[in-house]
Each structure stands twice: as C-alpha cells, then as structure tokens.
Scaffold this motif. Structure first.
Motif, PDB file in Angstrom:
ATOM      1  N   SER A  34     -18.416   7.949   0.326  1.00 31.79           N
ATOM      2  CA  SER A  34     -17.318   7.601  -0.581  1.00 31.79           C
ATOM      3  C   SER A  34     -16.115   7.063   0.182  1.00 31.79           C
ATOM      4  O   SER A  34     -15.493   6.065  -0.216  1.00 31.79           O
ATOM      5  CB  SER A  34     -16.913   8.826  -1.404  1.00 31.79           C
ATOM      6  OG  SER A  34     -17.982   9.273  -2.211  1.00 31.79           O
ATOM      7  N   ILE A  35     -15.781   7.706   1.297  1.00 31.79           N
ATOM      8  CA  ILE A  35     -14.608   7.284   2.068  1.00 31.79           C
ATOM      9  C   ILE A  35     -14.855   5.935   2.729  1.00 31.79           C
ATOM     10  O   ILE A  35     -13.975   5.055   2.737  1.00 31.79           O
ATOM     11  CB  ILE A  35     -14.242   8.359   3.112  1.00 31.79           C
ATOM     12  CG1 ILE A  35     -13.831   9.662   2.416  1.00 31.79           C
ATOM     13  CG2 ILE A  35     -13.106   7.871   4.017  1.00 31.79           C
ATOM     14  CD1 ILE A  35     -13.649  10.837   3.359  1.00 31.79           C
ATOM     15  N   VAL A  46     -12.991  -1.662   0.390  1.00 33.81           N
ATOM     16  CA  VAL A  46     -12.172  -2.337  -0.623  1.00 33.81           C
ATOM     17  C   VAL A  46     -10.693  -2.303  -0.272  1.00 33.81           C
ATOM     18  O   VAL A  46      -9.854  -2.704  -1.074  1.00 33.81           O
ATOM     19  CB  VAL A  46     -12.406  -1.724  -2.020  1.00 33.81           C
ATOM     20  CG1 VAL A  46     -13.839  -1.899  -2.449  1.00 33.81           C
ATOM     21  CG2 VAL A  46     -12.006  -0.253  -2.065  1.00 33.81           C
ATOM     22  N   GLY A  69      -8.742   8.437   1.532  1.00 36.15           N
ATOM     23  CA  GLY A  69      -9.954   9.124   1.107  1.00 36.15           C
ATOM     24  C   GLY A  69     -10.020  10.540   1.632  1.00 36.15           C
ATOM     25  O   GLY A  69     -10.409  11.474   0.906  1.00 36.15           O
ATOM     26  N   SER A 100     -14.695   3.195   0.142  1.00 35.05           N
ATOM     27  CA  SER A 100     -13.308   2.931  -0.258  1.00 35.05           C
ATOM     28  C   SER A 100     -12.583   2.113   0.805  1.00 35.05           C
ATOM     29  O   SER A 100     -11.709   1.304   0.490  1.00 35.05           O
ATOM     30  CB  SER A 100     -12.566   4.248  -0.514  1.00 35.05           C
ATOM     31  OG  SER A 100     -12.338   4.965   0.692  1.00 35.05           O
ATOM     32  N   SER A 147     -16.077   9.292   8.997  1.00 37.45           N
ATOM     33  CA  SER A 147     -15.682   8.305   8.000  1.00 37.45           C
ATOM     34  C   SER A 147     -14.474   7.510   8.467  1.00 37.45           C
ATOM     35  O   SER A 147     -14.350   6.311   8.184  1.00 37.45           O
ATOM     36  CB  SER A 147     -15.402   8.987   6.655  1.00 37.45           C
ATOM     37  OG  SER A 147     -14.380   9.950   6.776  1.00 37.45           O
ATOM     38  N   GLN A 161       0.822  -1.203   0.000  1.00 36.93           N
ATOM     39  CA  GLN A 161       0.000   0.000   0.000  1.00 36.93           C
ATOM     40  C   GLN A 161       0.861   1.260   0.000  1.00 36.93           C
ATOM     41  O   GLN A 161       0.624   2.185  -0.787  1.00 36.93           O
ATOM     42  CB  GLN A 161      -0.921   0.021   1.219  1.00 36.93           C
ATOM     43  CG  GLN A 161      -2.211  -0.755   1.049  1.00 36.93           C
ATOM     44  CD  GLN A 161      -3.207  -0.435   2.146  1.00 36.93           C
ATOM     45  OE1 GLN A 161      -2.894  -0.509   3.327  1.00 36.93           O
ATOM     46  NE2 GLN A 161      -4.418  -0.088   1.758  1.00 36.93           N
ATOM     47  N   LEU A 200      -8.814   0.490   1.198  1.00 37.77           N
ATOM     48  CA  LEU A 200      -8.084   1.748   1.303  1.00 37.77           C
ATOM     49  C   LEU A 200      -8.250   2.324   2.705  1.00 37.77           C
ATOM     50  O   LEU A 200      -9.366   2.388   3.228  1.00 37.77           O
ATOM     51  CB  LEU A 200      -8.583   2.760   0.273  1.00 37.77           C
ATOM     52  CG  LEU A 200      -8.330   2.429  -1.200  1.00 37.77           C
ATOM     53  CD1 LEU A 200      -8.907   3.519  -2.093  1.00 37.77           C
ATOM     54  CD2 LEU A 200      -6.836   2.271  -1.465  1.00 37.77           C
TER      55      LEU A 200
END
Length: 438
Positions: free
Chosen positions: A344-345, A351, A358, A348, A383, A58, A353
């Motif tokens: 959105s964060i 998956v 984010g 993410s 988030s 990562q 991240l």
C-alpha cells in the motif's frame, strides 16, 4: 552562492534555536516540546514562499487536512484535542535532521582542493558510485547525492545510469542506517523495535540493491563511457566512527535516550569539537554560515515532515473520535498484514505521496504489541527505501530534478524493474522476520 535575505537568516536562527531547545529537553530539567515545535513552525512560515511549488502544495494539503480533521474531531464528535500540542508531530525528527546537517562542518576546510576519490568507468564505476553514495549517505543523507552528483557532472551532463546509481545508493540506506530520518520516524512510531533484527535483515537487503543495480545497469546500458565515483577508504571512516559513537552512547553512556536523541546532540557536538581545533572565532564563523545558509535551505524537508506530523495527529484524533481508542486496522500485525502495508505504501509513492505519509497513516490505525514493533518498523523501512527510489515526488528524485533537470517520472519509469525486484525481496524478508519476532 546566492545571498540570503534577512527573513531567511532569521528562519535559520529559529531552526537552530529549535535544535538547541530539543537538546535542552533531553536533560529532563525542562520540558521544551512546545518551544521546539513553535520555533520550527515559525521558521516554516518565514520560508514558506521559498519552498518549491510542488513541495509547498503537498505540505499545504497535509496541513489543511490535518487541521480540518482536528476541527471535526473536536466540534463534530466533541472529542478532546490538545490544541497547544497540535504542532509537535515530527518536530523531534526535524530536530534530528537539523542536527545531522552539522556533519557538513566536519572535514570541509577552506582551500582544500584534493579530490576525495577517483572516477572509474563501466560496471565497476557504477558499483563504486553506489557504494560511495550509500555509505557516506548513511550519515550525510540527501546532501550526498548532490555532492557526488556535482563531482560526476564536472566532466559531462549526468546520464541515466549515473542518476539511477545516485538514487538507489541513497534510498537503499533507509533499510538499515540509524541516521536516516526514516529510522527516526519508525523508532518513534514503534519504540519497542529491536534494531539488531532490523539491521540483520536490512543490511543484506541493501547490499543486494547494490548488486542488482550493477547487474541491471550493465545489461541495459553501454557503460564504457559512463563515469563512476569511488570514495577513498579514508572518507568512509567518518560514517563508521559516527555509527560506533552512537552505539557507545546508546548502550553505555545514555541508554535511556533514543537513537534519534543521541544523533540529535552528538553530531553537532562532534562538529563543534572538530572545528574548535582552528579556534573559537573560526568555529563561530562556520556555525554562523551554516545557520544562515544551510539551515534555511532545509525548508522543503522541514515543512514536509512538520506537515506530515500535523496530518498524522489530525488523522489519529479523528479515527479515535469516530471509532474509539480501541479500534485498530488489524487484530494482529504479522506477515500478511506487513506485506499488505508494504504494498500500500509503495503504491501510494507511485502516485506522488511521500512514504512518510503512508507510514504515518498506517501508524495511526494499528495497535502493536511486543515483537510486532520490530516487524512494523522493518515494513516501514522497506517501503520507504523502495518508495523513495521509484516515487516521482520523493525527496531524492525532487533533488535530482531540481539540481540537474532529470524528469521525476522518467526516473520512475527507469526504476520500475528495480522496484519490482526489491519489493519481492522485501516481501520475502518481511515474511522471514515475522517468524523470528512475532
């Protein structure tokens, strides 16, 4: 304890020097920004092969993407890039994390065997585990999960309810704790945020997390043989005292210094003063042990935060080069934009991240004004709290996986209902806050 190599000890010294350089920079007598970032990055280089593979992958991807975007911005779009400063992203947050790590030097005396609390079973034990991890974790951060987890694991291998209580107790502290890395990030990205509003909404939301965890686990599992962990009230005095000290410095003694800066120098100072009661030699020995063992062990956190900072800088430079400095994702940042950003964060994080990615991406493509800073900060904290609880590759879940063998995706599956409820509550809180601050 595994013996550290010269390379690892040298990296620990470099990390310590980075912290010292950061503190010296607070005096205003010398600009140490370059020195801090270079020292920390040198430590990452030395520790690179020791970083767990997934974290290394990562971090490596973030670094490569950040550098590529800087190169495109400079040579394709002919935009200006400040190359000497390209490594400074999130260095101040890493310095804060290093400073916070020194809290482990407070209260640990050789030969002390007395347990800091007692164990209980049932829903009461789950709730007390959550409370203990949550409030001690506001200061000790992720190390609390291992400390309490090891205590629980002495009797028998940890069970799913225990894993979930550890996970949620710590992740929910991101909603309000001024000592968390999440708070350091958002204060830097939204410097005009008003912490009082964040705490007003974040603290009750965190308490609901504890209640939800207790009720849900009591419904899903037979907790009669599941041990919990309760910290003694005396042990909880430390985070409260530290929080009060931070507020005293923030509002009276050093009002021009950010909370991140105060934490960075205050916790090491308190640790040193605490240990000086045993003499100078003893204090130097403990600092040396911390520098050569604990600081190199922070390689995963240090590398991820620095890599995310480089990625954010590269993305910001590329966006500015392509769209101009005046382009922004939203015209204004209100309730609707906050809810979209939150979802959105969190998605993410599902998956793989880390929420810091984010949050960093979002910050690079929005323009904030006035009360929008506070709303943006709260969106990021919500988030972060939900994303780290459910994300299979979050720092908390990776720590549990590495220490006790629980699968990160198994944790994600067991946290989906919790994450859904907390997301709905977060969205409602974001909407309510938007009416107060924007």
């Amino acid at each position: 304890m595994q013996e550290t190599t010269f390379r690892q000890r040298l990296a620990g010294v470099l990390i310590l020097l980075g912290l010292i350089a950061q503190v010296l920079g607070f005096t205003g007598l010398i600009n140490t920004a370059h020195a801090v970032s270079y020292l920390l990055w040198l430590a990452v280089i030395l520790l690179w092969k020791d970083i767990p593979k997934r974290s290394r992958f990562q971090a490596g991807v973030l670094m490569v993407l950040g550098i590529l975007m800087l190169l495109v911005a400079r040579f394709y779009y002919h935009d200006h890039v400040d190359w000497p400063a390209m490594l400074q992203g999130n260095a101040f947050v890493v310095a804060m994390l290093v400073g916070v790590s020194f809290i482990s030097l407070v209260g640990k005396q050789q030969g002390r065997k007395k347990a800091p609390g007692k164990r209980l079973t049932g829903s009461g034990g789950v709730l007390r585990t959550w409370l203990g991890v949550h409030f001690l974790g506001t200061i000790l951060n992720i190390s609390t999960v291992i400390m309490v987890g090891d205590r629980l694991a002495r009797t028998a291998p940890l069970t799913i309810p225990q894993y979930l209580a550890l996970n949620r107790g710590l992740s929910s502290a991101a909603l309000w704790s001024p000592f968390f890395a999440s708070m350091g990030i958002v204060i830097a990205l939204a410097p005009q945020m008003q912490y009082s509003y964040v705490a007003l909404f974040g603290f009750p939301l965190a308490m609901i997390s504890g209640l939800l965890t207790t009720l849900e686990l009591g419904r899903r599992f037979d907790l009669r043989e599941v041990y919990g962990f309760s910290l003694a009230p005396r042990s909880l005095l430390m985070p409260v005292i530290m929080a009060l000290l931070v507020m005293v410095f923030h509002f009276w003694l050093t009002p021009r210094l950010s909370i991140v800066g105060i934490i960075t120098f205050l916790i090491p100072a308190v640790a040193l003063i605490y240990n000086l009661r045993e003499g100078t030699g003893y204090t130097l020995w403990r600092v040396r042990q911390h520098t050569t063992t604990r600081l190199p062990a922070m390689r995963g956190e240090v590398s991820l935060f620095l890599a995310a900072g480089l990625f954010t800088l590269g993305l910001s430079a590329l966006v500015a080069a392509v769209a101009g400095n005046d382009w922004t994702l939203f015209e204004t940042f209100g309730a609707q934009q906050g809810m979209m950003s939150f979802l959105s964060i969190v998605l993410s994080a599902l998956v793989g991240l880390h929420p810091i990615i984010g949050v960093s991406v979002l910050a690079s493509i929005v323009s904030l004004h006035g009360g929008e800073h506070t709303l943006f900060a709260f969106v990021c904290l919500c988030s972060w709290a939900v994303g780290t609880s459910v994300g299979p590759l979050s720092g908390i879940n990776l720590s549990l996986q590495g220490r006790y063998g629980i699968n990160g995706y198994h944790m994600m599956k067991n946290n989906l209902f919790y994450a859904t409820v907390m997301s709905l509550l977060s969205l409602a809180s974001i909407t309510a806050m938007s009416y107060l601050v924007t």
